[in-house]
Design an enzyme around this catalytic site. Structure first.
Site, PDB file in Angstrom:
ATOM      1  N   SER A   1      47.921  45.224  -0.278  1.00  0.00           N
ATOM      2  CA  SER A   1      46.880  44.381  -0.861  1.00  0.00           C
ATOM      3  C   SER A   1      46.976  42.918  -0.457  1.00  0.00           C
ATOM      4  CB  SER A   1      46.947  44.574  -2.377  1.00  0.00           C
ATOM      5  OG  SER A   1      45.940  43.896  -3.024  1.00  0.00           O
TER       6      SER A   1
ATOM      7  N   ASP B   1      43.133  44.234   1.056  1.00  0.00           N
ATOM      8  CA  ASP B   1      42.636  45.606   1.186  1.00  0.00           C
ATOM      9  C   ASP B   1      41.237  45.750   0.596  1.00  0.00           C
ATOM     10  OD1 ASP B   1      43.545  45.327  -1.416  1.00  0.00           O
ATOM     11  OD2 ASP B   1      44.247  47.388  -1.596  1.00  0.00           O
TER      12      ASP B   1
ATOM     13  N   ALA C   1      40.422  39.103 -14.433  1.00  0.00           N
ATOM     14  CA  ALA C   1      40.105  37.743 -14.009  1.00  0.00           C
ATOM     15  C   ALA C   1      40.379  37.574 -12.513  1.00  0.00           C
ATOM     16  CB  ALA C   1      40.921  36.753 -14.823  1.00  0.00           C
ATOM     17  N   ASN C   2      41.371  38.329 -11.991  1.00  0.00           N
ATOM     18  CA  ASN C   2      41.732  38.211 -10.574  1.00  0.00           C
ATOM     19  C   ASN C   2      40.702  38.815  -9.614  1.00  0.00           C
ATOM     20  OD1 ASN C   2      42.144  41.020 -10.490  1.00  0.00           O
ATOM     21  ND2 ASN C   2      44.326  40.855 -10.931  1.00  0.00           N
TER      22      ASN C   2
ATOM     23  N   SER D   1      55.933  40.740 -15.141  1.00  0.00           N
ATOM     24  CA  SER D   1      55.081  41.211 -14.055  1.00  0.00           C
ATOM     25  C   SER D   1      55.384  42.672 -13.760  1.00  0.00           C
ATOM     26  CB  SER D   1      55.338  40.377 -12.800  1.00  0.00           C
ATOM     27  OG  SER D   1      54.909  41.085 -11.660  1.00  0.00           O
TER      28      SER D   1
ATOM     29  N   THR E   1      54.613  43.790 -10.703  1.00  0.00           N
ATOM     30  CA  THR E   1      54.674  43.861  -9.241  1.00  0.00           C
ATOM     31  C   THR E   1      55.713  42.932  -8.624  1.00  0.00           C
ATOM     32  OG1 THR E   1      53.030  42.125  -8.960  1.00  0.00           O
ATOM     33  CG2 THR E   1      52.189  44.359  -9.126  1.00  0.00           C
TER      34      THR E   1
ATOM     35  N   ARG F   1      55.550  36.297 -16.290  1.00  0.00           N
ATOM     36  CA  ARG F   1      54.402  35.396 -16.133  1.00  0.00           C
ATOM     37  C   ARG F   1      54.028  34.756 -17.465  1.00  0.00           C
ATOM     38  NH1 ARG F   1      53.031  36.568 -11.014  1.00  0.00           N
ATOM     39  NH2 ARG F   1      52.933  38.758 -10.401  1.00  0.00           N
TER      40      ARG F   1
HETATM   41  C1  16G Z   1      48.321  45.152  -9.506  1.00  0.00           C
HETATM   42  C2  16G Z   1      47.197  45.819 -10.237  1.00  0.00           C
HETATM   43  C3  16G Z   1      46.250  44.778 -10.791  1.00  0.00           C
HETATM   44  C4  16G Z   1      47.006  43.817 -11.667  1.00  0.00           C
HETATM   45  C5  16G Z   1      48.201  43.249 -10.949  1.00  0.00           C
HETATM   46  C6  16G Z   1      49.065  42.506 -11.928  1.00  0.00           C
HETATM   47  C7  16G Z   1      46.178  47.932  -9.652  1.00  0.00           C
HETATM   48  C8  16G Z   1      45.503  48.711  -8.577  1.00  0.00           C
HETATM   49  N1  16G Z   1      46.472  46.680  -9.326  1.00  0.00           N
HETATM   50  O1  16G Z   1      47.850  44.440  -8.406  1.00  0.00           O
HETATM   51  O2  16G Z   1      45.287  45.446 -11.538  1.00  0.00           O
HETATM   52  O3  16G Z   1      46.194  42.761 -12.072  1.00  0.00           O
HETATM   53  O4  16G Z   1      48.972  44.302 -10.411  1.00  0.00           O
HETATM   54  O5  16G Z   1      50.233  42.085 -11.304  1.00  0.00           O
HETATM   55  O6  16G Z   1      46.438  48.414 -10.746  1.00  0.00           O
HETATM   56  P1  16G Z   1      51.460  41.594 -12.151  1.00  0.00           P
HETATM   57  O7  16G Z   1      51.890  42.720 -13.051  1.00  0.00           O
HETATM   58  O8  16G Z   1      52.470  41.218 -11.129  1.00  0.00           O
HETATM   59  O9  16G Z   1      50.996  40.412 -12.942  1.00  0.00           O
HETATM   60 MG    MG Z   2      43.950  44.561  -3.405  1.00  0.00          MG
END
Ligand code: 16G
Ligand code: MG
Length: 550
Positions: free
Chosen positions: A68, A286, A379-380, A505, A507, A512
């Site tokens: 992404s 993506d 929001a993103n 987070s 990811t 955060r």
């Molecule tokens: C991922 C999620 C997105 C979310 C983001 C939050 C999917 C396909 N994508 O990109 O929806 O806003 O994670 O990231 O579910 P964070 O947990 O690092 O804040």
């Molecule tokens: Mg993406």
């Protein structure tokens, strides 16, 4: 009863050994980390996707290789379920177990136990369609995936280099082919044709919109947007920027939807291209997220994010439902997360039901399914609109009593074709926004003035263990570490229009902190002070405490 082709899996798995020191996790966005470490994961995802397909009676499963909006060196992979939706949550844990089996023998044991626990009938066919974005590591990861698919004997279809939402579209189109609820031709051409034809019908007779600048994040959205532009012909002119998909390091660098949202700035590469008043938008790497913006007459950057898109689109759909004479039968609702700007929630909640859910597409998507028409946007910039099967049926069979009702009804039917209902889709969402702007004769300025965003600030805090942070109430409150929420509440009370929340987070290895307040300086200060509290509770080394955390 067939059994697993142990020998084939074993010999191919030896070519894709797991790095012993790494632990992988199937998180909100699938597996995502440095691309160079993912070879074994891709092999195993191939086997797992095939098992998922067998478990679902041979229905086609999707595999998307992408990271992404992450930097180019990262990569990732996620599975797509037969209706084009995210992988069912219970399988995320299975994926994690399979990815972390230490040796080939452990892998075989883990697969065997999965087959037994879930009673997977191995005599069923396995069908998988896969695609990747433009990342350089994608090619070899795809070949690891292909080895996994080959090892288990899956029927595989290579959808090439394409956007995440197109792969989701393909999965649904393949699984509904020839059925009453057929989603469209199961090809990229089918996708472009479906979207562009619906768009042309929706803007027919409207004044043509000015050209739209599209920042393609130097990613796969560049080729998809170029193809879409051909199908659109002169119904909409797209000026594509940041289309360097082969320049090393260019992907998502100082451009794209995530850059715009996190920095709240225009990508520097667009400075010479966007005239005051002109609309621009950014896709992510993506093409499943979308940010709009414009420069006001003083040249100030004005961002139109996922919340603004939700407000624009939801109001338009409510209006069309009313014009069609269906207000009593079709209820429209909106789903947001805690990151939604407080002003957007207020604007929307005055007009229709609004629900807040935890971050992550799967949560929003499932909540939106509970409405007749569910509009969800983060929001993103990730979001879409879902029309329930009963609603689509109603639209198809309703007898309008006036020409005005008939027009609105047709608009709604065309919207069901324009919108990629499987997942957020930057290109489909972009056309949706353009349709509403054309209908309302809005420029960015009028759209922006639906409500005024509260100033806000997002801060990352590196802590010892982000798993120590547990939330409730759709991530709006912390239950752990104990006592921290009370301190945050005490602080927030001191700020006019103040709101702040803290979540780990999904990811990145960070916590955060989000804050908003009536004034920008106050929002910044609140965010940094809450970050300071978080750091002091869980950060560890006082000497390393970032100095801006007041
Ligand atoms: C991922 C999620 C997105 C979310 C983001 C939050 C999917 C396909 N994508 O990109 O929806 O806003 O994670 O990231 O579910 P964070 O947990 O690092 O804040
Ligand atoms: Mg993406």
């Amino acid at each position: 009863m067939s059994s697993l082709p142990l020998q084939a899996i074993k010999s191919l798995s030896e070519l894709h050994q797991k790095p012993s020191h790494l632990r992988f996790q199937y998180g909100t966005a699938g597996f995502r980390t440095l691309g160079s470490t993912l070879d074994s994961v891709l092999f195993r995802v191939g086997v797992l996707a095939a098992l998922r397909s067998k478990r679902l009676d041979g229905r086609t499963i999707g595999v998307m290789v992408t990271a992404s909006h992450n930097p180019e060196e990262d990569n990732g992979v996620k599975l797509v379920d037969p209706r084009g939706e995210m992988l069912e949550a219970s399988w995320e844990a299975h994926a994690t177990v399979i990815a972390n089996a230490l040796t080939t023998n452990d892998l075989l044991d883990a697969l065997d136990s999965l087959v037994r626990t879930l009673k997977i009938d191995l005599s069923k066919p396995a069908r998988v369609v896969y695609a990747r974005d433009t990342r350089p590591s994608g090619e070899s990861l795809i070949s690891a995936l292909q080895d996994g698919l080959k090892a288990i004997g899956a029927e595989a279809r290579d959808a090439g280099i394409t956007t995440t939402p197109i792969l989701h579209y393909l999965v649904k189109a393949i699984n509904t082919k020839g059925a009453k609820d057929s989603y469209g031709e199961d090809s990229e051409e089918g996708y472009y044709t479906k979207l562009s034809e619906a768009f042309k019908k929706l803007v027919a007779g409207r004044r043509r919109l000015d050209p739209l600048i599209v920042d393609c994040a130097n990613g796969v959205g560049a080729s998809a947007a170029a193809k879409l532009a051909q199908y659109l012909g002169d119904s909409l002119t797209l000026r594509l920027e940041n289309t360097s998909i082969t320049t090393p390091g260019a992907l998502n660098h100082a451009c794209g939807a995530d850059f715009v949202k996190t920095t709240q700035k225009l990508p520097p590469s667009l400075t010479d291209h966007l005239r005051p008043g002109q609309r621009g938008c950014s896709l992510d790497g993506d093409a499943d997220r979308l940010m709009y913006y414009y420069l006001d007459e003083r040249g100030t950057f004005r961002m139109l994010d996922g919340d603004k898109i939700a407000a624009l689109v939801a109001a338009f759909i409510v209006e069309q439902v009313k014009l069609a004479g269906l207000s009593d039968e079709i209820k429209v609702g909106v789903v947001q997360t805690a990151y939604a700007n407080g002003a957007s929630t207020k604007y929307l909640a005055e007009r229709l039901p609004v629900k807040c859910v935890p971050t992550g597409v799967k949560h929003l998507h499932h909540a939106a399914e509970h409405y007749n028409i569910g509009v969800y946007f983060e929001a993103n910039g990730h979001g879409t609109v879902l029309f329930s099967p009963a609603t689509q049926e109603k639209l198809a069979t309703h007898e309008p009593s006036t020409p005005a009702q008939s027009t609105a009804l047709n608009h709604l039917i065309n919207l069901t074709q324009l919108i990629n209902q499987t997942v957020g889709d930057a290109l489909s969402d972009m056309l949706l926004v353009e349709v509403v702007l054309a209908h309302k004769s809005y420029s960015g300025v009028e759209w922006d003035s639906l409500y005024a965003d509260l100033p806000n600030r997002l801060v990352k805090v590196v802590v010892g263990d982000r798993n120590a942070f547990k939330t409730e109430d759709a991530e709006r409150r912390l239950v752990s570490p104990p006592g921290l929420q009370t301190k945050i509440d005490d602080l927030v009370r001191k700020y006019e229009g103040g709101r702040s929340f803290v979540r780990p987070s999904g990811t990145e290895d960070v916590v955060r902190v989000y804050a908003e307040a009536a004034l920008k300086a106050q929002a910044d200060e609140l965010a940094f002070r809450v970050a300071g509290l978080v750091y002091d509770t869980a950060g560890g080394d006082a000497a390393k405490r970032p100095k801006e955390f007041l």
